[in-house]
Design a protein around this motif. Structure first.
Motif, PDB file in Angstrom:
ATOM      1  N   ILE A 131       0.852  -1.205   0.000  1.00  0.00           N
ATOM      2  CA  ILE A 131       0.000   0.000   0.000  1.00  0.00           C
ATOM      3  C   ILE A 131       0.881   1.246   0.000  1.00  0.00           C
ATOM      4  O   ILE A 131       0.663   2.176  -0.794  1.00  0.00           O
ATOM      5  CB  ILE A 131      -0.949  -0.001   1.216  1.00  0.00           C
ATOM      6  N   LEU A 132       1.875   1.266   0.867  1.00  0.00           N
ATOM      7  CA  LEU A 132       2.756   2.433   0.970  1.00  0.00           C
ATOM      8  C   LEU A 132       3.589   2.622  -0.295  1.00  0.00           C
ATOM      9  O   LEU A 132       3.770   3.761  -0.764  1.00  0.00           O
ATOM     10  CB  LEU A 132       3.640   2.309   2.205  1.00  0.00           C
ATOM     11  N   MET A 133       4.071   1.536  -0.879  1.00  0.00           N
ATOM     12  CA  MET A 133       4.859   1.644  -2.116  1.00  0.00           C
ATOM     13  C   MET A 133       3.989   2.136  -3.268  1.00  0.00           C
ATOM     14  O   MET A 133       4.438   2.932  -4.095  1.00  0.00           O
ATOM     15  CB  MET A 133       5.498   0.295  -2.464  1.00  0.00           C
ATOM     16  N   THR A 134       2.758   1.667  -3.323  1.00  0.00           N
ATOM     17  CA  THR A 134       1.844   2.128  -4.376  1.00  0.00           C
ATOM     18  C   THR A 134       1.558   3.610  -4.212  1.00  0.00           C
ATOM     19  O   THR A 134       1.547   4.360  -5.194  1.00  0.00           O
ATOM     20  CB  THR A 134       0.542   1.298  -4.357  1.00  0.00           C
ATOM     21  N   ALA A 135       1.351   4.055  -2.973  1.00  0.00           N
ATOM     22  CA  ALA A 135       1.120   5.486  -2.721  1.00  0.00           C
ATOM     23  C   ALA A 135       2.341   6.304  -3.127  1.00  0.00           C
ATOM     24  O   ALA A 135       2.204   7.385  -3.724  1.00  0.00           O
ATOM     25  CB  ALA A 135       0.782   5.715  -1.257  1.00  0.00           C
ATOM     26  N   LEU A 136       3.528   5.798  -2.844  1.00  0.00           N
ATOM     27  CA  LEU A 136       4.757   6.497  -3.249  1.00  0.00           C
ATOM     28  C   LEU A 136       4.837   6.594  -4.772  1.00  0.00           C
ATOM     29  O   LEU A 136       5.164   7.650  -5.318  1.00  0.00           O
ATOM     30  CB  LEU A 136       5.982   5.767  -2.701  1.00  0.00           C
ATOM     31  N   ASN A 137       4.521   5.501  -5.449  1.00  0.00           N
ATOM     32  CA  ASN A 137       4.554   5.499  -6.921  1.00  0.00           C
ATOM     33  C   ASN A 137       3.514   6.441  -7.524  1.00  0.00           C
ATOM     34  O   ASN A 137       3.663   6.885  -8.655  1.00  0.00           O
ATOM     35  CB  ASN A 137       4.352   4.084  -7.460  1.00  0.00           C
ATOM     36  N   GLN A 138       2.459   6.734  -6.744  1.00  0.00           N
ATOM     37  CA  GLN A 138       1.441   7.675  -7.190  1.00  0.00           C
ATOM     38  C   GLN A 138       1.816   9.111  -6.817  1.00  0.00           C
ATOM     39  O   GLN A 138       0.997  10.017  -6.926  1.00  0.00           O
ATOM     40  CB  GLN A 138       0.080   7.318  -6.570  1.00  0.00           C
ATOM     41  N   LYS A 139       3.060   9.290  -6.379  1.00  0.00           N
ATOM     42  CA  LYS A 139       3.621  10.604  -6.030  1.00  0.00           C
ATOM     43  C   LYS A 139       2.951  11.248  -4.823  1.00  0.00           C
ATOM     44  O   LYS A 139       2.919  12.468  -4.698  1.00  0.00           O
ATOM     45  CB  LYS A 139       3.569  11.570  -7.235  1.00  0.00           C
ATOM     46  N   ARG A 140       2.412  10.450  -3.936  1.00  0.00           N
ATOM     47  CA  ARG A 140       1.819  11.003  -2.715  1.00  0.00           C
ATOM     48  C   ARG A 140       2.942  11.288  -1.717  1.00  0.00           C
ATOM     49  O   ARG A 140       3.899  10.543  -1.618  1.00  0.00           O
ATOM     50  CB  ARG A 140       0.811  10.044  -2.119  1.00  0.00           C
ATOM     51  N   LYS A 141       2.782  12.359  -0.975  1.00  0.00           N
ATOM     52  CA  LYS A 141       3.762  12.751   0.044  1.00  0.00           C
ATOM     53  C   LYS A 141       3.200  12.364   1.402  1.00  0.00           C
ATOM     54  O   LYS A 141       2.101  12.766   1.770  1.00  0.00           O
ATOM     55  CB  LYS A 141       4.012  14.258   0.002  1.00  0.00           C
ATOM     56  N   PHE A 142       3.968  11.591   2.158  1.00  0.00           N
ATOM     57  CA  PHE A 142       3.521  11.134   3.467  1.00  0.00           C
ATOM     58  C   PHE A 142       4.720  10.687   4.284  1.00  0.00           C
ATOM     59  O   PHE A 142       5.805  10.485   3.748  1.00  0.00           O
ATOM     60  CB  PHE A 142       2.500   9.992   3.338  1.00  0.00           C
ATOM     61  N   GLU A 143       4.516  10.568   5.584  1.00  0.00           N
ATOM     62  CA  GLU A 143       5.531  10.057   6.491  1.00  0.00           C
ATOM     63  C   GLU A 143       5.000   8.787   7.142  1.00  0.00           C
ATOM     64  O   GLU A 143       3.792   8.655   7.343  1.00  0.00           O
ATOM     65  CB  GLU A 143       5.808  11.063   7.618  1.00  0.00           C
ATOM     66  N   VAL A 144       5.909   7.890   7.482  1.00  0.00           N
ATOM     67  CA  VAL A 144       5.519   6.653   8.146  1.00  0.00           C
ATOM     68  C   VAL A 144       6.242   6.568   9.480  1.00  0.00           C
ATOM     69  O   VAL A 144       7.456   6.758   9.552  1.00  0.00           O
ATOM     70  CB  VAL A 144       5.851   5.416   7.277  1.00  0.00           C
ATOM     71  N   TYR A 145       5.462   6.313  10.528  1.00  0.00           N
ATOM     72  CA  TYR A 145       6.006   6.085  11.868  1.00  0.00           C
ATOM     73  C   TYR A 145       5.866   4.595  12.149  1.00  0.00           C
ATOM     74  O   TYR A 145       4.776   4.087  12.361  1.00  0.00           O
ATOM     75  CB  TYR A 145       5.240   6.875  12.925  1.00  0.00           C
ATOM     76  N   CYS A 146       6.982   3.896  12.123  1.00  0.00           N
ATOM     77  CA  CYS A 146       6.978   2.443  12.349  1.00  0.00           C
ATOM     78  C   CYS A 146       7.251   2.151  13.814  1.00  0.00           C
ATOM     79  O   CYS A 146       8.246   2.608  14.366  1.00  0.00           O
ATOM     80  CB  CYS A 146       8.065   1.769  11.518  1.00  0.00           C
ATOM     81  N   LEU A 147       6.357   1.405  14.436  1.00  0.00           N
ATOM     82  CA  LEU A 147       6.612   0.909  15.785  1.00  0.00           C
ATOM     83  C   LEU A 147       7.472  -0.347  15.659  1.00  0.00           C
ATOM     84  O   LEU A 147       7.273  -1.149  14.749  1.00  0.00           O
ATOM     85  CB  LEU A 147       5.302   0.601  16.495  1.00  0.00           C
ATOM     86  N   GLU A 148       8.407  -0.521  16.563  1.00  0.00           N
ATOM     87  CA  GLU A 148       9.374  -1.618  16.416  1.00  0.00           C
ATOM     88  C   GLU A 148       8.733  -3.003  16.462  1.00  0.00           C
ATOM     89  O   GLU A 148       9.270  -3.948  15.926  1.00  0.00           O
ATOM     90  CB  GLU A 148      10.478  -1.524  17.465  1.00  0.00           C
ATOM     91  N   SER A 149       7.592  -3.122  17.120  1.00  0.00           N
ATOM     92  CA  SER A 149       6.851  -4.385  17.191  1.00  0.00           C
ATOM     93  C   SER A 149       7.633  -5.485  17.901  1.00  0.00           C
ATOM     94  O   SER A 149       7.900  -6.546  17.347  1.00  0.00           O
ATOM     95  CB  SER A 149       6.426  -4.843  15.789  1.00  0.00           C
ATOM     96  N   ALA A 150       7.982  -5.208  19.138  1.00  0.00           N
ATOM     97  CA  ALA A 150       8.678  -6.200  19.962  1.00  0.00           C
ATOM     98  C   ALA A 150       7.729  -7.357  20.272  1.00  0.00           C
ATOM     99  O   ALA A 150       6.516  -7.174  20.250  1.00  0.00           O
ATOM    100  CB  ALA A 150       9.159  -5.544  21.253  1.00  0.00           C
ATOM    101  N   PRO A 151       8.163  -8.546  20.512  1.00  0.00           N
ATOM    102  CA  PRO A 151       9.563  -8.929  20.637  1.00  0.00           C
ATOM    103  C   PRO A 151      10.217  -9.328  19.312  1.00  0.00           C
ATOM    104  O   PRO A 151      11.420  -9.492  19.238  1.00  0.00           O
ATOM    105  CB  PRO A 151       9.502 -10.127  21.580  1.00  0.00           C
ATOM    106  N   THR A 152       9.428  -9.482  18.248  1.00  0.00           N
ATOM    107  CA  THR A 152      10.019  -9.934  16.983  1.00  0.00           C
ATOM    108  C   THR A 152      10.745  -8.821  16.250  1.00  0.00           C
ATOM    109  O   THR A 152      11.528  -9.093  15.353  1.00  0.00           O
ATOM    110  CB  THR A 152       8.942 -10.514  16.050  1.00  0.00           C
ATOM    111  N   ARG A 153      10.440  -7.579  16.607  1.00  0.00           N
ATOM    112  CA  ARG A 153      11.086  -6.394  16.020  1.00  0.00           C
ATOM    113  C   ARG A 153      10.842  -6.292  14.514  1.00  0.00           C
ATOM    114  O   ARG A 153      11.671  -5.797  13.767  1.00  0.00           O
ATOM    115  CB  ARG A 153      12.563  -6.384  16.372  1.00  0.00           C
TER     116      ARG A 153
END
Length: 190
Positions: A131-153
């Motif tokens: 989804i995010l890659m498709t939005a990037l390819n559509q020239k959309r400007k956005f930021e992503v805040y990734c949570l580390e998702s412990a314990p698997t990280r």
């Protein structure tokens, strides 16, 4: 099977595809003299796959479908070779549908990302990444805040992948979820 056992953190979508391909190869390589014994072996392989990822409902469904296809075909007058061919065709169909659905989800999901969106992600989902890659390819400007998702990280892996692709990405500890959500315009979780 050993390669699948070593996978500790992957999206359920990817693991299901790997499991289906594993079953494809198992079916192609299995010496089939007796279909009842073959079905028993297939059940054992399916059980082993589900045991590796017991919380993946989609995995259970895919494996159950393959086993159902074999059982249903066994009730017909098909030869063993015809049953195997039919089952392999059904698995190929499942893989093709999954690829089509992945593309549809990516396009539909990318439309939800507005200009200057701040997206929080949890985990490392193939579909969220698409989804995010498709939005990037559509020239959309956005930021992503990734949570580390412990314990698997898993979130770290997603953050690294997105950053390499040119998406503005920040990595946060799970404890900072409240801060990231207060700044977010949307949350994507796979």
């Amino acid at each position: 099977m050993n390669q699948l056992q070593q996978i500790k953190a992957t999206s359920s979508f990817d693991f299901c595809l790997l499991a289906l391909r594993y079953l494809q190869n198992f079916i192609k390589d299995a010496p089939i003299k007796n279909m009842d014994n073959f079905l028993l072996s297939l059940n054992e392989q399916g059980h082993a796959l589900v045991t590796m990822q017991p919380n993946m409902a989609n995995l259970k469904k895919k494996i159950s479908t393959v086993i159902y296809v074999v059982k249903k075909a066994m009730k017909t007058r098909k030869t063993n070779a015809e049953i195997i061919k039919y089952t392999l065709e059904k698995i190929a169909d499942m893989l093709a549908v999954a690829a089509q659905n992945k593309e549809k989800i990516a396009v539909a999901g990318s439309k939800l990302i507005s200009s200057n969106a701040r997206v929080v992600t949890i985990g490392n989902s193939t579909l969220v990444s698409e989804i995010l890659m498709t939005a990037l390819n559509q020239k959309r400007k956005f930021e992503v805040y990734c949570l580390e998702s412990a314990p698997t990280r898993e979130g770290i892996t997603l953050a690294e992948t997105l950053a390499r692709k040119g998406i503005s990405t920040c990595l946060y500890a799970d404890a900072a979820m409240g801060v990231t959500l207060s700044q977010a315009t949307m949350v994507l979780s796979g």
